[in-house]
Design a protein around this motif. Structure first.
Motif, PDB file in Angstrom:
ATOM      1  N   TYR A 172       0.821  -1.214   0.000  1.00 65.26           N
ATOM      2  CA  TYR A 172       0.000   0.000   0.000  1.00 65.26           C
ATOM      3  C   TYR A 172       0.856   1.266   0.000  1.00 65.26           C
ATOM      4  O   TYR A 172       0.386   2.348  -0.359  1.00 65.26           O
ATOM      5  CB  TYR A 172      -0.930   0.012   1.218  1.00 65.26           C
ATOM      6  CG  TYR A 172      -2.121  -0.907   1.070  1.00 65.26           C
ATOM      7  CD1 TYR A 172      -3.209  -0.542   0.286  1.00 65.26           C
ATOM      8  CD2 TYR A 172      -2.140  -2.148   1.698  1.00 65.26           C
ATOM      9  CE1 TYR A 172      -4.296  -1.393   0.136  1.00 65.26           C
ATOM     10  CE2 TYR A 172      -3.214  -3.005   1.558  1.00 65.26           C
ATOM     11  CZ  TYR A 172      -4.294  -2.624   0.770  1.00 65.26           C
ATOM     12  OH  TYR A 172      -5.358  -3.469   0.623  1.00 65.26           O
ATOM     13  N   LEU A 182      -3.686   6.330  -3.722  1.00 67.21           N
ATOM     14  CA  LEU A 182      -3.826   5.724  -5.041  1.00 67.21           C
ATOM     15  C   LEU A 182      -3.901   4.203  -4.943  1.00 67.21           C
ATOM     16  O   LEU A 182      -4.685   3.560  -5.656  1.00 67.21           O
ATOM     17  CB  LEU A 182      -2.661   6.139  -5.945  1.00 67.21           C
ATOM     18  CG  LEU A 182      -2.613   7.609  -6.378  1.00 67.21           C
ATOM     19  CD1 LEU A 182      -1.383   7.874  -7.227  1.00 67.21           C
ATOM     20  CD2 LEU A 182      -3.878   7.988  -7.143  1.00 67.21           C
ATOM     21  N   ASN A 183      -3.102   3.626  -4.053  1.00 67.49           N
ATOM     22  CA  ASN A 183      -3.115   2.172  -3.894  1.00 67.49           C
ATOM     23  C   ASN A 183      -4.428   1.691  -3.279  1.00 67.49           C
ATOM     24  O   ASN A 183      -4.905   0.605  -3.604  1.00 67.49           O
ATOM     25  CB  ASN A 183      -1.936   1.731  -3.030  1.00 67.49           C
ATOM     26  CG  ASN A 183      -0.614   1.822  -3.772  1.00 67.49           C
ATOM     27  OD1 ASN A 183      -0.561   1.610  -4.979  1.00 67.49           O
ATOM     28  ND2 ASN A 183       0.459   2.155  -3.068  1.00 67.49           N
ATOM     29  N   GLU A 186      -6.898   1.753  -6.077  1.00 69.20           N
ATOM     30  CA  GLU A 186      -6.664   0.590  -6.942  1.00 69.20           C
ATOM     31  C   GLU A 186      -7.262  -0.672  -6.327  1.00 69.20           C
ATOM     32  O   GLU A 186      -7.871  -1.487  -7.024  1.00 69.20           O
ATOM     33  CB  GLU A 186      -5.167   0.396  -7.152  1.00 69.20           C
ATOM     34  CG  GLU A 186      -4.830  -0.815  -8.005  1.00 69.20           C
ATOM     35  CD  GLU A 186      -3.360  -1.176  -7.963  1.00 69.20           C
ATOM     36  OE1 GLU A 186      -2.891  -1.858  -8.879  1.00 69.20           O
ATOM     37  OE2 GLU A 186      -2.677  -0.781  -6.978  1.00 69.20           O
ATOM     38  N   THR A 187      -7.110  -0.812  -5.013  1.00 70.53           N
ATOM     39  CA  THR A 187      -7.633  -1.986  -4.313  1.00 70.53           C
ATOM     40  C   THR A 187      -9.157  -2.060  -4.427  1.00 70.53           C
ATOM     41  O   THR A 187      -9.725  -3.129  -4.621  1.00 70.53           O
ATOM     42  CB  THR A 187      -7.218  -1.939  -2.831  1.00 70.53           C
ATOM     43  OG1 THR A 187      -5.791  -1.963  -2.748  1.00 70.53           O
ATOM     44  CG2 THR A 187      -7.787  -3.130  -2.077  1.00 70.53           C
ATOM     45  N   ALA A 189     -10.945  -0.524  -6.795  1.00 71.83           N
ATOM     46  CA  ALA A 189     -11.332  -0.566  -8.211  1.00 71.83           C
ATOM     47  C   ALA A 189     -11.281  -1.981  -8.777  1.00 71.83           C
ATOM     48  O   ALA A 189     -12.058  -2.305  -9.690  1.00 71.83           O
ATOM     49  CB  ALA A 189     -10.425   0.352  -9.023  1.00 71.83           C
ATOM     50  N   LYS A 190     -10.392  -2.814  -8.253  1.00 74.06           N
ATOM     51  CA  LYS A 190     -10.250  -4.163  -8.798  1.00 74.06           C
ATOM     52  C   LYS A 190     -11.545  -4.964  -8.734  1.00 74.06           C
ATOM     53  O   LYS A 190     -12.018  -5.465  -9.767  1.00 74.06           O
ATOM     54  CB  LYS A 190      -9.118  -4.909  -8.086  1.00 74.06           C
ATOM     55  CG  LYS A 190      -7.725  -4.472  -8.526  1.00 74.06           C
ATOM     56  CD  LYS A 190      -6.652  -5.242  -7.766  1.00 74.06           C
ATOM     57  CE  LYS A 190      -5.264  -4.839  -8.235  1.00 74.06           C
ATOM     58  NZ  LYS A 190      -4.195  -5.561  -7.486  1.00 74.06           N
ATOM     59  N   TYR A 248      -5.186 -11.781  -8.505  1.00 78.07           N
ATOM     60  CA  TYR A 248      -5.304 -10.967  -7.295  1.00 78.07           C
ATOM     61  C   TYR A 248      -4.861 -11.747  -6.059  1.00 78.07           C
ATOM     62  O   TYR A 248      -4.227 -11.186  -5.156  1.00 78.07           O
ATOM     63  CB  TYR A 248      -6.744 -10.486  -7.117  1.00 78.07           C
ATOM     64  CG  TYR A 248      -7.239  -9.599  -8.241  1.00 78.07           C
ATOM     65  CD1 TYR A 248      -6.347  -8.880  -9.031  1.00 78.07           C
ATOM     66  CD2 TYR A 248      -8.606  -9.484  -8.517  1.00 78.07           C
ATOM     67  CE1 TYR A 248      -6.788  -8.071 -10.065  1.00 78.07           C
ATOM     68  CE2 TYR A 248      -9.058  -8.667  -9.545  1.00 78.07           C
ATOM     69  CZ  TYR A 248      -8.152  -7.974 -10.316  1.00 78.07           C
ATOM     70  OH  TYR A 248      -8.604  -7.173 -11.335  1.00 78.07           O
TER      71      TYR A 248
END
Length: 258
Positions: A172, A182-183, A186-187, A189-190, A248
Motif C-alpha cells: 500500500y 492511489l493504492n 486501486e484496491t 477498483a479491482k 489478485y
C-alpha cells in the motif's frame, strides 16, 4: 415493457427472478459435479468424466500461470467453482425468457410493479401493460456480479493478511508512502471492475437478443448466430473472472513484490 418481479422484505427490495435463477444455477452446477464423479473409471471413463478431468487440468494450468502450484493447488476447487458457476449463469438466459403479462399490479408482488403502473398512467396510458421477466441470466444483474466480486475481494484480502501480511501491507506504500491513497483506490477498483465487466457483457448480450427477437421471423438467422457467439462470450467472461481472481490472490498472498 419488461420489469423484474420485486418484493419488499423488511425494507429490502428482493428481485425474485435473480433468486430463482441463482437457485437454478446452483442446482445445475451441483448436478454436473455429482454426475461427473459417479462411477469413476480408469479403463473406460465417461464423457463427462473426461470433460471434468480436462476442466481441472485447464484450471490447474490457469493457476500455474499466476503463481507456483505449491501455493496454487489450494485454489483449484475455488477456480473450478467460479468458472463453472459463472459460465452456467452466463448462458442460462440464452435459450428462452419466461415472461408473465399483467394488466394490473399483482398482489403477491405489489411492490414490484404498482409503481410502474402508476408511472405508466401518469404518462397518459389508459390501460398500462407490464411484463414480468422471471427467467434470465443471473449474471445480467449488477447485484449478482458485484456479490461475486465482493466474495473475491474478501478472499483476496483475508489471504493477504493471514498468509503474507508484511508484504501485503507494504504494497500500500509502494513505491512511496504518499502513494497510499492511489493504492487504496486501486484496491477498491479491482473488484468493482471485475463485477462491472461481467455484468456489462452479459446484460448487453441479453438486450441484443431481446432486440433481435422483436424482428420476428427475419431475425431468426441472426438470433441463432448471436446465441452461438453469446456462448463463446459467456465462456470468455467466466475465464476472465477466474483468472483475474487468481492473479489478485497471487499478488496479495504469494508475491512479495507487486
Amino acid at each position: 415493457m419488461h420489469e423484474s418481479p420485486i418484493i419488499d422484505i423488511g425494507g429490502f427490495r428482493l428481485d425474485l427472478s435473480v433468486v430463482i435463477m441463482l437457485a437454478v444455477t446452483s442446482l445445475i452446477v451441483f448436478v454436473i459435479a455429482r454426475l461427473s464423479v459417479r462411477k469413476l473409471s480408469v479403463e473406460s471413463p465417461s464423457g463427462l468424466q473426461n470433460f471434468m478431468e480436462w476442466a481441472v487440468e485447464f484450471i490447474r494450468n490457469t493457476i500455474a500461470s499466476t503463481m507456483p502450484m505449491k501455493y496454487g493447488k489450494a485454489f483449484v476447487s475455488l477456480g473450478m467453482t467460479l468458472i463453472i458457476f459463472i459460465f452456467v449463469g452466463n448462458i442460462l438466459g440464452l435459450p428462452f425468457a419466461v415472461i408473465t403479462e399483467h394488466d394490473k399490479p399483482v398482489e403477491a408482488i405489489a411492490t414490484a410493479n404498482s409503481a410502474v403502473f402508476e408511472e405508466l398512467k401518469a404518462e397518459g396510458e389508459e390501460h398500462p401493460h407490464v411484463g414480468l421477466l422471471w427467467w434470465k441470466s443471473p449474471t445480467a444483474d449488477l447485484g449478482v456480479t458485484f456479490g461475486l466480486a465482493l466474495v473475491v475481494f474478501v478472499i483476496v484480502h483475508y489471504l493477504g493478511l493471514t498468509r503474507n501480511r508484511k508484504h501485503y501491507l507494504k504494497h500500500y506504500f509502494h513505491p512511496y508512502w504518499f502513494f497510499l491513497p492511489l493504492n487504496i483506490i486501486e484496491t477498491i477498483a479491482k473488484p468493482a471492475t471485475l463485477g462491472m465487466r461481467l455484468f456489462a457483457n452479459i446484460f448487453a448480450g441479453e438486450i441484443l437478443i431481446s432486440t433481435i427477437i422483436k424482428a420476428g421471423f427475419y431475425g431468426i438467422p441472426l438470433l441463432v448466430v448471436w446465441q452461438g457467439f453469446s456462448v463463446f462470450i459467456g465462456a470468455i467472461q467466466a475465464f476472465l473472472f477466474t483468472i483475474l481472481t487468481m492473479v489478485y490472490i497471487a499478488q496479495a498472498a504469494v508475491h512479495e513484490e507487486h
